[in-house]
Design an enzyme around this catalytic site. Structure first.
Site, PDB file in Angstrom:
ATOM      1  N   ASN A   9     -35.084  -5.379 -21.591  1.00 12.20           N
ATOM      2  CA  ASN A   9     -36.262  -4.544 -21.850  1.00 12.20           C
ATOM      3  C   ASN A   9     -36.378  -3.573 -20.683  1.00 12.20           C
ATOM      4  O   ASN A   9     -36.799  -3.961 -19.594  1.00 12.20           O
ATOM      5  CB  ASN A   9     -37.501  -5.450 -21.965  1.00 12.20           C
ATOM      6  CG  ASN A   9     -38.785  -4.660 -22.109  1.00 12.20           C
ATOM      7  OD1 ASN A   9     -38.757  -3.443 -22.312  1.00 12.20           O
ATOM      8  ND2 ASN A   9     -39.913  -5.347 -22.005  1.00 12.20           N
ATOM      9  N   TRP A  10     -35.970  -2.337 -20.925  1.00 17.31           N
ATOM     10  CA  TRP A  10     -35.971  -1.358 -19.829  1.00 17.31           C
ATOM     11  C   TRP A  10     -37.384  -0.873 -19.492  1.00 17.31           C
ATOM     12  O   TRP A  10     -37.574  -0.183 -18.488  1.00 17.31           O
ATOM     13  CB  TRP A  10     -35.087  -0.151 -20.196  1.00 17.31           C
ATOM     14  CG  TRP A  10     -33.623  -0.451 -20.209  1.00 17.31           C
ATOM     15  CD1 TRP A  10     -33.006  -1.626 -19.839  1.00 17.31           C
ATOM     16  CD2 TRP A  10     -32.566   0.449 -20.600  1.00 17.31           C
ATOM     17  NE1 TRP A  10     -31.643  -1.500 -19.979  1.00 17.31           N
ATOM     18  CE2 TRP A  10     -31.338  -0.245 -20.444  1.00 17.31           C
ATOM     19  CE3 TRP A  10     -32.543   1.762 -21.056  1.00 17.31           C
ATOM     20  CZ2 TRP A  10     -30.113   0.346 -20.743  1.00 17.31           C
ATOM     21  CZ3 TRP A  10     -31.318   2.351 -21.351  1.00 17.31           C
ATOM     22  CH2 TRP A  10     -30.114   1.654 -21.199  1.00 17.31           C
ATOM     23  N   LYS A  11     -38.359  -1.179 -20.325  1.00 13.92           N
ATOM     24  CA  LYS A  11     -39.739  -0.703 -20.103  1.00 13.92           C
ATOM     25  C   LYS A  11     -39.724   0.824 -19.902  1.00 13.92           C
ATOM     26  O   LYS A  11     -38.929   1.502 -20.541  1.00 13.92           O
ATOM     27  CB  LYS A  11     -40.387  -1.464 -18.942  1.00 13.92           C
ATOM     28  CG  LYS A  11     -40.253  -2.991 -19.138  1.00 13.92           C
ATOM     29  CD  LYS A  11     -41.062  -3.797 -18.199  1.00 13.92           C
ATOM     30  CE  LYS A  11     -40.838  -5.287 -18.482  1.00 13.92           C
ATOM     31  NZ  LYS A  11     -41.664  -6.150 -17.671  1.00 13.92           N
ATOM     32  N   HIS A  94     -45.670  -7.434 -26.494  1.00 17.30           N
ATOM     33  CA  HIS A  94     -45.361  -7.670 -25.079  1.00 17.30           C
ATOM     34  C   HIS A  94     -46.674  -7.759 -24.295  1.00 17.30           C
ATOM     35  O   HIS A  94     -47.638  -7.039 -24.595  1.00 17.30           O
ATOM     36  CB  HIS A  94     -44.482  -6.537 -24.549  1.00 17.30           C
ATOM     37  CG  HIS A  94     -43.920  -6.855 -23.196  1.00 17.30           C
ATOM     38  ND1 HIS A  94     -44.663  -6.712 -22.050  1.00 17.30           N
ATOM     39  CD2 HIS A  94     -42.723  -7.362 -22.819  1.00 17.30           C
ATOM     40  CE1 HIS A  94     -43.926  -7.103 -21.018  1.00 17.30           C
ATOM     41  NE2 HIS A  94     -42.750  -7.493 -21.459  1.00 17.30           N
ATOM     42  N   GLU A  96     -47.531  -6.582 -21.583  1.00 15.69           N
ATOM     43  CA  GLU A  96     -47.992  -5.303 -21.029  1.00 15.69           C
ATOM     44  C   GLU A  96     -48.719  -4.484 -22.090  1.00 15.69           C
ATOM     45  O   GLU A  96     -49.681  -3.767 -21.790  1.00 15.69           O
ATOM     46  CB  GLU A  96     -46.794  -4.538 -20.424  1.00 15.69           C
ATOM     47  CG  GLU A  96     -46.367  -5.192 -19.112  1.00 15.69           C
ATOM     48  CD  GLU A  96     -44.903  -5.036 -18.755  1.00 15.69           C
ATOM     49  OE1 GLU A  96     -44.222  -4.156 -19.307  1.00 15.69           O
ATOM     50  OE2 GLU A  96     -44.432  -5.823 -17.909  1.00 15.69           O
ATOM     51  N   GLU A 166     -43.075 -15.566 -22.809  1.00 16.78           N
ATOM     52  CA  GLU A 166     -43.082 -14.907 -21.505  1.00 16.78           C
ATOM     53  C   GLU A 166     -44.383 -15.225 -20.779  1.00 16.78           C
ATOM     54  O   GLU A 166     -45.405 -14.568 -21.015  1.00 16.78           O
ATOM     55  CB  GLU A 166     -42.976 -13.390 -21.681  1.00 16.78           C
ATOM     56  CG  GLU A 166     -41.708 -12.948 -22.376  1.00 16.78           C
ATOM     57  CD  GLU A 166     -41.352 -11.509 -22.017  1.00 16.78           C
ATOM     58  OE1 GLU A 166     -40.270 -11.313 -21.465  1.00 16.78           O
ATOM     59  OE2 GLU A 166     -42.173 -10.615 -22.259  1.00 16.78           O
ATOM     60  N   GLY A 172     -42.080  -9.890 -13.825  1.00 15.88           N
ATOM     61  CA  GLY A 172     -41.992  -8.903 -12.745  1.00 15.88           C
ATOM     62  C   GLY A 172     -42.521  -9.404 -11.414  1.00 15.88           C
ATOM     63  O   GLY A 172     -42.721  -8.630 -10.480  1.00 15.88           O
ATOM     64  N   SER A 212     -38.835 -12.811 -15.045  1.00 18.37           N
ATOM     65  CA  SER A 212     -37.979 -12.887 -13.857  1.00 18.37           C
ATOM     66  C   SER A 212     -36.675 -13.651 -14.087  1.00 18.37           C
ATOM     67  O   SER A 212     -36.214 -14.379 -13.202  1.00 18.37           O
ATOM     68  CB  SER A 212     -38.762 -13.475 -12.676  1.00 18.37           C
ATOM     69  OG  SER A 212     -39.877 -12.660 -12.382  1.00 18.37           O
ATOM     70  N   GLY A 233     -36.387  -8.123 -18.103  1.00 17.32           N
ATOM     71  CA  GLY A 233     -36.918  -6.825 -17.692  1.00 17.32           C
ATOM     72  C   GLY A 233     -36.118  -6.246 -16.546  1.00 17.32           C
ATOM     73  O   GLY A 233     -35.057  -5.644 -16.734  1.00 17.32           O
ATOM     74  N   GLY A 234     -36.595  -6.470 -15.316  1.00 17.59           N
ATOM     75  CA  GLY A 234     -36.012  -5.856 -14.125  1.00 17.59           C
ATOM     76  C   GLY A 234     -34.492  -5.967 -14.047  1.00 17.59           C
ATOM     77  O   GLY A 234     -33.803  -4.972 -13.770  1.00 17.59           O
TER      78      GLY A 234
END
Ligand code: PGA
Length: 251
Positions: A9-11, A94, A96, A166, A172, A212, A233-234
């Site tokens: 997930n590149w966000k 998600h 976010e 999640e 993150g 993470s 993600g990251g």
């Protein structure tokens, strides 16, 4: 046996041209394996170019879509716009989106219904905040998300759904749920799906862990019985790290 999924997930990261390069590096670095599906969820403006440039072994997905089919919804993107450019997978719910963009359970349920009805594959996210976890209410909290966002679907639609657990406190933050914490929640989620849809469907639905995930912890988490891969993600922004996580899912 369930096929695992590693979804990046590149966000809201990378420009479209950086995204093309990153996808090419990821495609070069990952070793293909028939038992693992690889997905990249990219920003909307990247999707057309990435869908054109991807190899068949990497599926490109959207990170969000509208619950509405068309009309006066400035700034929104519909599922038919996505499917017209060969994007047939979308992340919905998600944390976010829930927290920063006020998407409540009603909105998420409507998005799930619209996407599913129009033939999309949906990665539906759930997970609790630190406050809920510390109060010991995480299992019932996630159950209520499933009831509100998923259980309206008829059984024949479940094959279009992948779940992603999640915990918000692990996204993150560098803090990961322990493999046992992940397994406990995944087993809980699967048992709720058994109650609602029966064992066959529950055994076939994939449940990804997100929060993470990195090369150092992926193998241990993915080894758990009810963890069928990860939403990353990251670490998906670095081709070497992402490839190492895909490799962990092969094991
Ligand atoms: P993270 O993000 O891997 O950077 O924690 C996961 C996610 O939000 O899907």
């Amino acid at each position: 046996m369930r096929k695992s999924i590693v979804a990046g997930n590149w966000k809201m990261n990378t420009t479209p041209s950086e995204g093309i390069d990153l996808l090419a590096n990821i495609a070069r670095n990952i070793k293909q394996n028939v038992n693992t599906e690889v997905i990249i969820a990219a920003p909307l403006v990247h999707l057309n170019a990435l869908a054109d440039s991807t190899t068949s072994s990497i599926t490109i997905a959207a990170q969000n879509c509208s619950q509405h089919l068309s009309g006066a919804y400035t700034g929104e993107v519909s599922v038919s716009m996505l499917s017209d450019i060969q994007i047939n997978t979308v992340i919905i719910g998600h944390s976010e989106r829930r927290m920063l963009f006020s998407e409540n359970n009603d909105i998420i349920r409507a998005k799930v219904n619209t996407a599913i009805e129009h033939g999309m594959q949906v990665i539906l996210c759930c997970g609790e905040s630190l406050e809920v976890r510390e109060a010991g209410n995480h299992a019932s909290f996630v159950t209520s998300q499933l009831e509100e966002n998923l259980f309206q679907l008829t059984p024949d639609r479940l094959s279009q759904v992948t779940l992603a657990y999640e915990p918000i406190w692990a996204i993150g933050t560098g803090k990961t749920a322990t493999p046992d914490q992940a397994q406990d929640m995944h087993a809980h989620i699967r048992s709720e799906v058994v109650k609602k849809y029966g064992n066959d469907i529950a055994q076939s639905i994939r449940i990804l862990y997100g929060g993470s995930v990195k090369p150092a912890n992926a193998e241990e988490i993915f080894a758990k019985q009810d963890v069928d891969g990860g939403l990353v993600g990251g670490a998906s922004l670095d081709a070497d790290s992402f490839a190492a996580i895909v490799e962990a899912a092969h094991k």
